[in-house]
Structure formats: structure tokens, C-alpha cells
Design a protein around this motif. Sequence first.
Motif, PDB file in Angstrom:
ATOM      1  N   HIS A 120       1.987   2.218  11.556  1.00  0.00           N
ATOM      2  CA  HIS A 120       1.412   2.155  13.123  1.00  0.00           C
ATOM      3  C   HIS A 120       1.813   0.751  13.705  1.00  0.00           C
ATOM      4  O   HIS A 120       2.172   0.721  14.745  1.00  0.00           O
ATOM      5  N   VAL A 121       1.629  -0.394  12.875  1.00  0.00           N
ATOM      6  CA  VAL A 121       1.977  -1.734  13.312  1.00  0.00           C
ATOM      7  C   VAL A 121       3.378  -1.685  13.497  1.00  0.00           C
ATOM      8  O   VAL A 121       3.735  -2.188  14.692  1.00  0.00           O
ATOM      9  N   LEU A 122       4.406  -1.214  12.842  1.00  0.00           N
ATOM     10  CA  LEU A 122       5.761  -1.323  12.939  1.00  0.00           C
ATOM     11  C   LEU A 122       6.221  -0.354  14.256  1.00  0.00           C
ATOM     12  O   LEU A 122       6.895  -1.082  15.062  1.00  0.00           O
ATOM     13  N   ASP A 123       5.524   0.855  14.508  1.00  0.00           N
ATOM     14  CA  ASP A 123       5.537   1.434  15.505  1.00  0.00           C
ATOM     15  C   ASP A 123       5.587   0.783  16.789  1.00  0.00           C
ATOM     16  O   ASP A 123       6.068   0.812  17.677  1.00  0.00           O
ATOM     17  N   ASP A 124       4.310  -0.034  17.117  1.00  0.00           N
ATOM     18  CA  ASP A 124       3.741  -0.776  18.111  1.00  0.00           C
ATOM     19  C   ASP A 124       4.574  -2.013  18.269  1.00  0.00           C
ATOM     20  O   ASP A 124       4.872  -2.349  19.327  1.00  0.00           O
ATOM     21  N   LEU A 125       4.592  -2.933  17.381  1.00  0.00           N
ATOM     22  CA  LEU A 125       5.036  -4.328  17.447  1.00  0.00           C
ATOM     23  C   LEU A 125       6.322  -4.748  16.569  1.00  0.00           C
ATOM     24  O   LEU A 125       6.447  -5.956  16.509  1.00  0.00           O
ATOM     25  N   GLY A 126       6.874  -3.666  15.685  1.00  0.00           N
ATOM     26  CA  GLY A 126       7.967  -3.909  14.974  1.00  0.00           C
ATOM     27  C   GLY A 126       9.129  -4.911  15.358  1.00  0.00           C
ATOM     28  O   GLY A 126       9.638  -5.851  14.864  1.00  0.00           O
ATOM     29  N   SER A 127       9.213  -4.783  16.955  1.00  0.00           N
ATOM     30  CA  SER A 127      10.338  -5.434  17.464  1.00  0.00           C
ATOM     31  C   SER A 127      10.125  -6.751  17.979  1.00  0.00           C
ATOM     32  O   SER A 127      10.904  -7.401  18.333  1.00  0.00           O
ATOM     33  N   VAL A 128       8.701  -7.173  17.702  1.00  0.00           N
ATOM     34  CA  VAL A 128       8.296  -8.472  18.461  1.00  0.00           C
ATOM     35  C   VAL A 128       7.711  -9.497  17.572  1.00  0.00           C
ATOM     36  O   VAL A 128       7.352 -10.541  17.887  1.00  0.00           O
ATOM     37  N   ILE A 129       7.345  -8.951  16.266  1.00  0.00           N
ATOM     38  CA  ILE A 129       6.699  -9.947  15.223  1.00  0.00           C
ATOM     39  C   ILE A 129       7.630 -10.048  14.095  1.00  0.00           C
ATOM     40  O   ILE A 129       8.499  -9.377  13.869  1.00  0.00           O
ATOM     41  N   PRO A 186      -6.305 -10.655  16.157  1.00  0.00           N
ATOM     42  CA  PRO A 186      -6.642  -9.634  16.751  1.00  0.00           C
ATOM     43  C   PRO A 186      -6.001  -8.185  16.298  1.00  0.00           C
ATOM     44  O   PRO A 186      -5.414  -8.406  15.410  1.00  0.00           O
ATOM     45  N   SER A 187      -6.410  -7.004  16.644  1.00  0.00           N
ATOM     46  CA  SER A 187      -5.977  -5.858  15.911  1.00  0.00           C
ATOM     47  C   SER A 187      -4.389  -5.835  16.413  1.00  0.00           C
ATOM     48  O   SER A 187      -4.076  -6.198  17.623  1.00  0.00           O
ATOM     49  N   ALA A 188      -3.517  -5.345  15.559  1.00  0.00           N
ATOM     50  CA  ALA A 188      -2.041  -5.420  15.553  1.00  0.00           C
ATOM     51  C   ALA A 188      -1.271  -4.244  16.553  1.00  0.00           C
ATOM     52  O   ALA A 188      -0.627  -3.606  15.848  1.00  0.00           O
ATOM     53  N   ASN A 189      -1.995  -4.154  17.482  1.00  0.00           N
ATOM     54  CA  ASN A 189      -1.523  -3.078  18.380  1.00  0.00           C
ATOM     55  C   ASN A 189      -1.111  -3.752  19.899  1.00  0.00           C
ATOM     56  O   ASN A 189      -1.639  -4.777  20.170  1.00  0.00           O
ATOM     57  N   ARG A 190      -0.669  -3.050  20.807  1.00  0.00           N
ATOM     58  CA  ARG A 190      -0.228  -3.388  22.165  1.00  0.00           C
ATOM     59  C   ARG A 190      -1.718  -3.300  22.937  1.00  0.00           C
ATOM     60  O   ARG A 190      -2.422  -2.539  22.446  1.00  0.00           O
ATOM     61  N   PHE A 191      -2.069  -4.440  23.753  1.00  0.00           N
ATOM     62  CA  PHE A 191      -3.179  -4.472  24.651  1.00  0.00           C
ATOM     63  C   PHE A 191      -3.431  -2.962  24.954  1.00  0.00           C
ATOM     64  O   PHE A 191      -2.821  -2.280  25.621  1.00  0.00           O
ATOM     65  N   GLY A 192      -4.853  -2.879  24.544  1.00  0.00           N
ATOM     66  CA  GLY A 192      -5.358  -1.407  25.377  1.00  0.00           C
ATOM     67  C   GLY A 192      -4.900  -0.186  24.702  1.00  0.00           C
ATOM     68  O   GLY A 192      -5.945   0.670  24.731  1.00  0.00           O
ATOM     69  N   SER A 193      -4.500  -0.189  23.708  1.00  0.00           N
ATOM     70  CA  SER A 193      -4.143   0.939  22.748  1.00  0.00           C
ATOM     71  C   SER A 193      -4.797   1.053  21.654  1.00  0.00           C
ATOM     72  O   SER A 193      -5.495   0.338  21.241  1.00  0.00           O
ATOM     73  N   VAL A 194      -4.457   1.993  20.701  1.00  0.00           N
ATOM     74  CA  VAL A 194      -5.307   2.472  19.447  1.00  0.00           C
ATOM     75  C   VAL A 194      -4.801   1.388  18.371  1.00  0.00           C
ATOM     76  O   VAL A 194      -3.717   1.046  18.083  1.00  0.00           O
ATOM     77  N   SER A 195      -6.005   0.866  17.818  1.00  0.00           N
ATOM     78  CA  SER A 195      -5.721   0.109  16.798  1.00  0.00           C
ATOM     79  C   SER A 195      -5.005   0.762  15.590  1.00  0.00           C
ATOM     80  O   SER A 195      -5.082   1.780  15.233  1.00  0.00           O
ATOM     81  N   PRO A 196      -4.084  -0.202  14.763  1.00  0.00           N
ATOM     82  CA  PRO A 196      -3.380   0.450  13.604  1.00  0.00           C
ATOM     83  C   PRO A 196      -4.192   0.518  12.117  1.00  0.00           C
ATOM     84  O   PRO A 196      -4.948  -0.562  12.067  1.00  0.00           O
ATOM     85  N   THR A 197      -3.908   1.462  11.681  1.00  0.00           N
ATOM     86  CA  THR A 197      -4.752   1.631  10.385  1.00  0.00           C
ATOM     87  C   THR A 197      -3.767   1.758   9.214  1.00  0.00           C
ATOM     88  O   THR A 197      -4.269   2.040   8.206  1.00  0.00           O
ATOM     89  N   THR A 198      -2.403   1.829   9.526  1.00  0.00           N
ATOM     90  CA  THR A 198      -1.413   1.652   8.466  1.00  0.00           C
ATOM     91  C   THR A 198      -0.436   0.622   8.955  1.00  0.00           C
ATOM     92  O   THR A 198      -0.307   0.207  10.111  1.00  0.00           O
ATOM     93  N   ALA A 199       0.530   0.088   7.937  1.00  0.00           N
ATOM     94  CA  ALA A 199       1.631  -0.683   8.259  1.00  0.00           C
ATOM     95  C   ALA A 199       2.583  -0.091   9.044  1.00  0.00           C
ATOM     96  O   ALA A 199       2.991  -0.534  10.019  1.00  0.00           O
TER      97      ALA A 199
END
Length: 336
Positions: A168-177, A153-166
Motif C-alpha cells: 500500500h505504501v509503495l502504491d501511494d508514495l513509492g515515487s517520492v520516498i 504520520p500515516s504513510a499515505n497521501r493526505f486525506g486518503s486511506v492509511s496503508p496497512t501493508t508495505a
Amino acid sequence: MAELLDATGSTDTRTDTGSDTATDSAVERAAAALAAGKLVAFPTETVYGLGADASNAAAVANIFLAKGRPPGHPLIVHMASASDLDRFGRNVSPLAHKLGAAFWPGPLTIVVERADSVAPETAGGLDTVGLRVPDHPVTLQLLNEFGGGVAGPSANRFGSVSPTTAAHVLDDLGSVIDFVLDGGPCAVGVESTIVDVTGPVPVLLRPGGISAVEIEAVLGVAVKDGRAGPSRAPGMLASHYAPNVSVELIEQSEVDDALAVAGATGRPVGLIAPDVRGHSPSWQLPADAGGYAAQLYAALRAADQHNLEGLLVVPPRSGPLLDAVVDRLQKAAAPR
Ligand code: TXA
Ligand code: MG
């Protein structure tokens, strides 16, 4: 904290000498992590995906946990080549083969019957599955190296804006992946088109980088709009792709009046538009929907960094991606 694996070298044509050992080792480590059941965010031409081995139910369960995504929402399976259609799909129709041949690698997801090589959990318990060959050199290399299907799926938290840079991914999910494979910013910027070809008539479930007109030209049949009526795609919600700030969709001709009204309330109002008329804070995006799409999600994320009263958004004027961009803007502006 997730480890960033830098694979931006191979996409830099200025230094391309045919081999890039830094990229090779980043991709090898990402492939090994997938094989070990870990979560790896990966670049595509649309948005970054949050990847796990599509045949590994336990790994896939961690995608749902990391995103906070309800378990019934099916994931797309990413494949290395169109010849994998019959590996991850079953009873695949000639329509699906035609679409794969015409548009892959590219921003099109094709829904077919699910083969047993895809864990039921990956497809949210459905007996169908969305398949796609992404058009990104790093991720094609990753898929070849890994050798299986990658649920993503898109690498963002559910319901929020999809990430278009690495980042963005770290901001949303850096602590859990576990890993983020950095392949640079995404070229298309909005999610893939989804078309269901499990029945006699192709059904458009989500507009995206490939337009319905392009699909009709290849298939020679009309595509049914599956967005009206009861949703056939679990996870297709009215409110989605939304920043935290509340979004209002307006026309360019309404900007001056809307800003005058908004200005009376105290906290600043943001503006995203092809013509921002000197307003601050604002993000001026191209009037062409393709250029607009490439920058939209970064602008929505940037707007959330300001303590805004609200965000006014004017859609792009024209272009093949207009339908996809307007769809995402309507979802961002929908009541929560
Ligand atoms: O561009 C994209 O498609 C990105 C990149 C990472 O490939 N992926 C993406 O995934 O947008 P996601 O999970 O955020 O959205 C996929 C949507 C789901 O919400 C669901 O509605 C639909 O695809 N979908 C997946 N499998 C389906 C199926 N078997 N039947 C109907 N809809 C399906
Ligand atoms: Mg998503």
C-alpha cells in the motif's frame, strides 16, 4: 522508486532462531537513512508510518511535501520506550505516565507539552506533541538502533486511506520516498487512540485501538470526548480516510433495498459488510470490530481498483474497536 527493506523474517516465529541477519541489516540501513535525514516508511501495529528524524526540521518538511499535507497538521513522534516521555515531552503529568505504563508499547498516542528535542515543525508549530511507543518488533528495533524520536504520520497521501501493508505504501508514495521497511501486514488496522493530557481532565481526540473505557479504568477518572465542538486537533477533519469512490454507510437490514436502487444506474456498486449476501463486487469482513478493523483499509483500497458507481458499507456489530471503526467509516462517508 523507494527501496523495499525486507524485515518480515523476524516476525515469522516458525523460523525464529533468536537472530535474523536479513532483518538486522534491513533495520540498520533504515536507521542510517533516518540519521541522514531521509524518509523511511515503517510498520506499526496500527498502520504504516512515514518516518523522519523528529529533531530534523528539513527532514520533517519532506514528510509534508511527500504526503501533500498542510504544514499546520502536527505529526506523532514515535519513541522506543515509555521512559522517553520526559525526553520528548515537558511537564509530563502523572496521568501521562500512568497511561504510558499501562498501554505502551501499544496503539495509544498521548499529547503532552513539547520538549525542545522535538522540532517545532514536527508538531505543526504547536507547543504540544503527540507521543507513542508502537507495538511492532521491527520498529522497536529501528527506534532503538536510531536512538532518537521518529516523526511519523500515516504513510499515505493526505486525506486518503492509511496503508496497512508495505505494498500500500509503495502504491501511494513509492515515487517520492527513500525506503519502505516491510514488517508484514498491520495487526490492528486503524490508527492509534489519541488522548490529550495537557490539562486536568483527559480529552479523547481520536478513538482507536485503546477504548475510552480502558483508559478510564486505568486513570480512575472520566475521559472527556474532545471530538465535538471546535477541533482541538489540527488535522482532524470531517472528511478523511476516504477512498476515491463515494461511500455510503448503511445498516445490514438496508442492504437488499440499497442494492436494488443502486442496481438501476449502470456502473456496479460495491459492498463491504459482515454479510455480503452473494453480491459482487463485495468484501466480506468479520462482524467483530477488531477483525473488521484489520481488513477495512485493504478492502477500501481494493474497492478503488474497480470502476464503481459507489460503495455501500455496513459497520461491524460489536467489539472494543467499534467506536474507532465507526469514526473512520463516518469520515470516509462525509461530504468531500
Ligand atoms: O496509529 C497511528 O497513530 C499512526 C501510526 C503511524 O503511528 N499515525 C497516524 O498519524 O495516524 P497521522 O499524522 O495520520 O495522524 C495523527 C493525528 C494528526 O492528524 C493530529 O490530528 C493528531 O494526531 N495530533 C498530533 N499531534 C497532536 C497535538 N500535539 N495535539 C493534538 N493533536 C495532535
Ligand atoms: Mg493519517
